[in-house]
Design a protein around this motif. Structure first.
Motif, mmCIF file in Angstrom:
data_model
loop_
_atom_site.group_PDB
_atom_site.id
_atom_site.type_symbol
_atom_site.label_atom_id
_atom_site.label_comp_id
_atom_site.label_asym_id
_atom_site.label_seq_id
_atom_site.Cartn_x
_atom_site.Cartn_y
_atom_site.Cartn_z
ATOM 1 N N GLY A 86 40.455 47.638 47.490
ATOM 2 C CA GLY A 86 41.552 47.734 46.535
ATOM 3 C C GLY A 86 41.264 48.835 45.530
ATOM 4 O O GLY A 86 40.238 49.523 45.608
ATOM 5 N N GLU A 87 42.181 48.984 44.595
ATOM 6 C CA GLU A 87 42.036 50.030 43.585
ATOM 7 C C GLU A 87 42.591 49.534 42.256
ATOM 8 O O GLU A 87 43.624 48.866 42.212
ATOM 9 N N THR A 121 47.844 37.217 40.384
ATOM 10 C CA THR A 121 49.187 37.709 40.699
ATOM 11 C C THR A 121 50.157 37.165 39.649
ATOM 12 O O THR A 121 49.869 36.169 38.980
ATOM 13 N N LYS A 122 51.314 37.804 39.519
ATOM 14 C CA LYS A 122 52.296 37.395 38.505
ATOM 15 C C LYS A 122 52.675 35.927 38.629
ATOM 16 O O LYS A 122 52.867 35.242 37.635
ATOM 17 N N GLU A 154 35.435 47.281 46.883
ATOM 18 C CA GLU A 154 35.239 46.854 48.264
ATOM 19 C C GLU A 154 34.792 45.399 48.244
ATOM 20 O O GLU A 154 33.984 45.008 47.402
ATOM 21 N N TYR A 155 35.344 44.610 49.174
ATOM 22 C CA TYR A 155 35.012 43.191 49.285
ATOM 23 C C TYR A 155 34.372 42.922 50.643
ATOM 24 O O TYR A 155 34.815 43.464 51.655
ATOM 25 N N TRP A 156 33.368 42.043 50.652
ATOM 26 C CA TRP A 156 32.754 41.551 51.883
ATOM 27 C C TRP A 156 32.776 40.037 51.807
ATOM 28 O O TRP A 156 31.954 39.425 51.124
ATOM 29 N N VAL A 183 45.419 47.402 36.416
ATOM 30 C CA VAL A 183 46.089 46.559 37.410
ATOM 31 C C VAL A 183 45.313 46.735 38.711
ATOM 32 O O VAL A 183 44.933 47.847 39.062
ATOM 33 N N LEU A 184 45.077 45.628 39.423
ATOM 34 C CA LEU A 184 44.352 45.671 40.693
ATOM 35 C C LEU A 184 45.350 45.615 41.848
ATOM 36 O O LEU A 184 46.126 44.668 41.954
ATOM 37 N N TYR A 185 45.330 46.635 42.687
ATOM 38 C CA TYR A 185 46.150 46.701 43.896
ATOM 39 C C TYR A 185 45.234 46.397 45.070
ATOM 40 O O TYR A 185 44.288 47.137 45.337
ATOM 41 N N HIS A 186 45.502 45.283 45.749
ATOM 42 C CA HIS A 186 44.600 44.809 46.798
ATOM 43 C C HIS A 186 45.395 44.126 47.905
ATOM 44 O O HIS A 186 46.116 43.164 47.652
#
Length: 118
Positions: free
Chosen positions: A100-101, A51-52, A89-91, A106-109
């Motif tokens: 997320g995408e 993150t920033k 996808e996270y587990w 850039v990762l949006y999660h």
């Protein structure tokens, strides 16, 4: 008027620039396949995403594992991940699931925006 419900596997939506994208996901009881020791070794999304403010750090490892740090807490969350096109996808090892995408590197999660650490 007939009530139409989406199937259970259509349970995640992502809003980007005012456009709602509904994404299919696995049911919580399903687990990702074991893709091997270095299945993601050459994948462009492998590496550190931050993150920033630097408080949240996702390290996507080449063996389909991730390690998330939060603030001073290293390895706050760990688990498996799978990338399909730009969708991740996270587990978590505790049973938590997330997604997320990646858009324009850039990762949006989970309401967060993470940038590739250089």
């Amino acid at each position: 008027m007939q009530d139409t419900k989406l199937p259970i596997y259509w349970k995640h939506a992502l809003v980007v620039a005012g456009i709602i994208t509904i994404m299919p996901t696995l049911a919580a009881a399903q687990t990702p396949p074991d893709a091997g020791e270095n299945a993601m070794a050459e994948h462009p999304y492998v590496g550190m995403w931050v993150t920033k403010d630097g408080q949240i750090r996702h390290e996507l490892l080449p063996n389909n594992r991730y390690d998330e740090a939060r603030g001073e807490r290293e390895s706050a969350y760990q688990g498996r991940y799978r990338v399909t096109d730009n969708y991740i996808e996270y587990w978590d090892d505790t049973g938590f699931t997330a997604d997320g995408e990646f858009i324009d590197d850039v990762l949006y999660h989970g309401g967060m925006v993470l940038y590739r650490q250089k």
